[in-house]
Design a protein around this motif. Structure first.
Motif, PDB file in Angstrom:
ATOM      1  N   ASP A   1     -26.790 -12.616 -10.348  1.00 41.60           N
ATOM      2  CA  ASP A   1     -28.054 -11.908 -10.147  1.00 41.60           C
ATOM      3  C   ASP A   1     -28.336 -11.704  -8.652  1.00 41.60           C
ATOM      4  N   LEU A   2     -27.333 -11.231  -7.925  1.00 42.26           N
ATOM      5  CA  LEU A   2     -27.474 -10.997  -6.497  1.00 42.26           C
ATOM      6  C   LEU A   2     -27.970  -9.581  -6.245  1.00 42.26           C
ATOM      7  N   ASP A   3     -28.693  -9.407  -5.144  1.00 40.99           N
ATOM      8  CA  ASP A   3     -29.054  -8.049  -4.755  1.00 40.99           C
ATOM      9  C   ASP A   3     -27.814  -7.379  -4.185  1.00 40.99           C
ATOM     10  N   PRO A   4     -27.768  -6.049  -4.165  1.00 40.62           N
ATOM     11  CA  PRO A   4     -26.545  -5.332  -3.757  1.00 40.62           C
ATOM     12  C   PRO A   4     -26.007  -5.742  -2.393  1.00 40.62           C
ATOM     13  N   LYS A   5     -26.878  -5.886  -1.391  1.00 37.87           N
ATOM     14  CA  LYS A   5     -26.412  -6.230  -0.051  1.00 37.87           C
ATOM     15  C   LYS A   5     -25.747  -7.602  -0.026  1.00 37.87           C
ATOM     16  N   THR A   6     -26.342  -8.557  -0.725  1.00 35.04           N
ATOM     17  CA  THR A   6     -25.773  -9.899  -0.753  1.00 35.04           C
ATOM     18  C   THR A   6     -24.432  -9.903  -1.479  1.00 35.04           C
TER      19      THR A   6
ATOM     20  N   ALA B   1     -22.763  -9.467  -8.558  1.00 36.62           N
ATOM     21  CA  ALA B   1     -24.174  -9.190  -8.816  1.00 36.62           C
ATOM     22  C   ALA B   1     -24.540  -9.495 -10.266  1.00 36.62           C
TER      23      ALA B   1
ATOM     24  N   SER C   1     -32.832 -17.605 -13.816  1.00 40.80           N
ATOM     25  CA  SER C   1     -33.387 -16.374 -13.210  1.00 40.80           C
ATOM     26  C   SER C   1     -33.185 -15.170 -14.120  1.00 40.80           C
TER      27      SER C   1
ATOM     28  N   THR D   1     -33.767 -14.182   0.630  1.00 41.84           N
ATOM     29  CA  THR D   1     -33.141 -12.949   1.096  1.00 41.84           C
ATOM     30  C   THR D   1     -34.157 -11.811   1.005  1.00 41.84           C
ATOM     31  N   GLY D   2     -33.827 -10.706   1.666  1.00 33.65           N
ATOM     32  CA  GLY D   2     -34.620  -9.488   1.539  1.00 33.65           C
ATOM     33  C   GLY D   2     -36.075  -9.657   1.952  1.00 33.65           C
ATOM     34  N   SER D   3     -36.977  -9.058   1.157  1.00 35.22           N
ATOM     35  CA  SER D   3     -38.399  -9.052   1.494  1.00 35.22           C
ATOM     36  C   SER D   3     -39.007 -10.441   1.435  1.00 35.22           C
ATOM     37  N   ARG D   4     -38.486 -11.311   0.567  1.00 35.73           N
ATOM     38  CA  ARG D   4     -39.026 -12.673   0.485  1.00 35.73           C
ATOM     39  C   ARG D   4     -38.782 -13.421   1.795  1.00 35.73           C
TER      40      ARG D   4
END
Length: 259
Positions: A221-226, A217, A131, A34-37
């Motif tokens: 450990d999810l990012d906010p958008k996910t 989250a 994680s 997800t995201g930048s990765r």
């Protein structure tokens, strides 16, 4: 190349040439991130395959048409219990059962599973750290971990590898396994893939404890958008279930004073 290396190593176990990599392979690799990765991997692969096509190494660029922008997500549905049972039955080795359990019970991504260390498992206190997030070990997780650790100790008694999951190659070093395709192959052709099991677990949490993105989250450990996406998915499923239980509610005209 650093961003593309994990995907290339995984493909090298199935393919002999870059020409064999398909668009579906690219999408599957991206779906685990997800995201930048995710965007970094796509940019790296797009550059690699564009160069390979330009130099005649490949004839078709499998990254063509795949966008770097936000990944389009549909409404995810819960898995049937029969599908989950079939996936559990298909995991016939201690290593496969470990991977399936971590995905289905703890919603662990493949990268997090590969990175798990022996020190992340505290059987005495029934705690497991994935994680950087510590969570309790339920009875099923405890049984699967004991089975795997016993197999690991018997199969590779002298290994110095600190990772929880090892195989014949990584047992001779200290790095993580390069891939967990052995577990994915066990579930090939089934509705309950590792990714579907992971998604199903997060939806189950959202439905059981309410579609609260902050809770999701914190637990996974999810990012906010996910986390927001899973919460919205859970709300849609709850609304759909309510309509199915009371199908006339959509057709009945509302009075002026009704909400």
């Amino acid at each position: 190349m650093g961003h593309a290396r994990p995907a290339l190593l995984a493909w090298s176990e199935r393919y002999d040439h870059l020409r064999e990599v398909t668009r579906d392979d690219i999408v599957t690799a991206l779906d685990e991130l997800t995201g930048s990765r995710r965007s970094n991997l796509l940019v790296a692969l797009r550059s690699l395959f564009s160069h390979a096509k330009k130099t005649g190494t490949i004839f078709h660029n499998p990254t063509r048409g795949i966008r770097v922008g936000q990944h389009p997500y549909g409404l995810a549905q819960r898995l049937d219990q029969d599908d989950v049972d079939q996936a559990t039955a298909a995991a016939t080795t201690p290593a496969a059962r470990l991977v399936v359990m971590l995905a289905a019970v703890h919603a662990a991504r493949t990268g997090a599973i590969r990175a798990l260390l022996l020190d992340d498992v505290d059987l005495g206190n029934r705690r497991l750290t994935i994680s950087g997030r510590t969570r309790p070990i339920d009875e099923f997780t405890h049984q699967v971990l004991l089975e795997w650790l016993d197999h690991r100790r018997t199969r590779w008694p002298n290994t110095a590898n600190p990772h929880l999951l090892i195989n014949q190659m990584s047992a001779h070093g200290t790095g993580p396994v390069s891939t967990i395709d052995f577990a994915k192959k066990k579930l090939r052709g089934q509705p309950a893939t590792l990714e579907r099991l992971r998604v199903d677990r997060q939806l189950e949490e959202a439905l059981a404890h309410g579609p609260d993105p902050l809770h999701l989250a914190a637990v996974f450990d999810l990012d906010p958008k996910t986390a927001i996406r899973y919460a919205e998915n859970a709300r849609a499923l709850l609304a759909s279930t309510a309509e199915e239980q009371d199908p006339t509610s959509r057709d009945e005209p509302k009075g002026r004073n009704q909400p």
